[in-house]
Design a protein around this motif. Structure first.
Motif, PDB file in Angstrom:
ATOM      1  N   PRO A 176      -0.785   5.549  -8.086  1.00  0.00           N
ATOM      2  CA  PRO A 176      -1.229   5.096  -6.680  1.00  0.00           C
ATOM      3  C   PRO A 176      -1.846   6.879  -5.943  1.00  0.00           C
ATOM      4  O   PRO A 176      -2.042   7.937  -6.173  1.00  0.00           O
ATOM      5  N   CYS A 223      -4.765  -2.676  -1.804  1.00  0.00           N
ATOM      6  CA  CYS A 223      -3.622  -3.700  -2.858  1.00  0.00           C
ATOM      7  C   CYS A 223      -4.058  -4.535  -3.778  1.00  0.00           C
ATOM      8  O   CYS A 223      -3.888  -4.340  -4.999  1.00  0.00           O
ATOM      9  N   ALA A 262       0.957  -1.517  -0.315  1.00  0.00           N
ATOM     10  CA  ALA A 262       0.496   0.321   0.441  1.00  0.00           C
ATOM     11  C   ALA A 262       1.031   0.914  -0.223  1.00  0.00           C
ATOM     12  O   ALA A 262       0.440   2.227  -0.001  1.00  0.00           O
ATOM     13  N   SER A 301       2.972   0.537  -4.387  1.00  0.00           N
ATOM     14  CA  SER A 301       1.232   0.276  -5.530  1.00  0.00           C
ATOM     15  C   SER A 301       2.057   0.604  -6.218  1.00  0.00           C
ATOM     16  O   SER A 301       0.986   0.093  -8.098  1.00  0.00           O
TER      17      SER A 301
END
Length: 322
Positions: free
Chosen positions: A291, A180, A149, A154
């Motif tokens: 992300p 995720c 994460a 990510s």
């Protein structure tokens, strides 16, 4: 100009946004970047704490990546023009209004990505690309990404999927595990549980991307498949650990550790060009999405470091420079 300065090694409170001397003009093979945004990385926290000093000759100002526009170019720079938007991979100096960078480490941002979001992309993209190349991650293999994460994780999940790998990841909360999976992880495991047994139940991993270091060394080797490769890029869990060489030999395993920051300029330029050719098209096509990000004014750098240090943040923290 203004830049983040530091009174002494220590906690976030040692950082201040203050006036400093203007940068020197760029050398013949350098570019001056007017910074729009700078990504915050775990390495920044280590430098602030006094554990990760910049290479000799590099800026002592924290910051390993930035985005902005080209403000000046050196005499030998012919393919970059003043006013062009760019992203830059740095050995230091990103937390500032201006940064001087080797020209080979300055590339255009991905098409369709705004300049602030781009400020948190190049360091993670260059790290993930270079380490998966060193580990020779291939389509059809199982790729274990620790800290899925985070900024590196990510991005690594999505890049692994784009390469055709099956991705397993670890994270620390139900919310982060769900995130995720949204990024493409086939399996997401809470690292507070027995993640070793969970990875074994998935058949182990061909390649492991590890940001933890010593704390996970023995466990990583335990879940590594035959001919597997462990790629270490961080040491949040310490720098010293023991390896059972007999077990490693029996698996024909490899342990790789590399820092992007300390590589020669020529290598970093080659990696940046590879990112431009290989990774940016995936971003522009939507196969790798930006992300999750938290944008904060650079004047709030103390809070930004506290947030990353807490472990509560998902994705990337980006400092914006007004």
């Amino acid at each position: 100009m203004y830049a983040v300065t530091q009174t002494a090694a220590g906690g976030p409170d040692t950082l201040t946004w203050d006036q400093v001397p203007d940068p020197t003009p760029p050398g013949p093979d350098e570019v001056l970047v007017k910074v729009a945004a700078a990504g915050v990385n775990r390495a920044d926290l280590l430098q602030r704490q006094g554990h990760y000093p910049p290479p000799a000759g590099a800026s002592t100002t924290i910051g390993l990546e930035c985005s902005g526009t080209i403000a000046a170019v050196g005499d030998k720079v012919t393919d970059q023009q003043i006013g062009e938007p760019c992203v830059a991979l740095l050995s230091g100096g990103g937390y500032a209004e201006y940064a001087v960078v080797p020209a080979g480490q300055v590339i255009p941002p991905p098409e369709g990505v705004d300049l602030v979001s781009a400020g948190g992309l190049l360091e993670v993209a260059a790290t993930v690309l270079s380490m998966t190349e060193l580990a020779q991650l291939a389509a059809g293999e199982t790729f274990l990404v620790h800290g899925g994460a985070g900024g590196i994780g990510s991005f690594a999940i999505q890049y692994g999927v784009a390469l055709g790998a099956r991705v397993i990841t670890t994270a620390g909360s139900a919310e982060k595990l769900a995130y995720c999976r949204e990024l493409g992880a086939a399996t997401a495991i809470d690292y507070h549980t027995d993640w070793v047994e969970a990875v074994k139940a998935e058949g182990g991993a061909d390649v492991i991307l590890d940001v933890v270091g010593a704390k996970y060394l023995r466990s990583n080797l335990e879940v590594l498949r035959a001919d597997g490769r462990l790629a270490i890029i961080g040491f949040q869990g310490g720098t010293k650990g023991e390896i059972d060489l007999g077990a490693l030999l029996a698996k024909r395993g490899s342990v790789i550790a590399a820092s992007l920051r300390s590589r020669p300029v020529e290598q970093k330029a080659a990696i940046c060009e590879a990112v431009r050719e290989t990774v940016w098209p995936l971003v522009s096509a939507g196969r790798i999405t930006i992300p999750a990000e938290t944008r904060m004014p650079i004047t709030e750098v103390v809070e930004a470091h506290r947030r990353l240090e807490s472990g509560d943040n998902t994705g990337k923290i980006i400092l914006t420079v007004d």
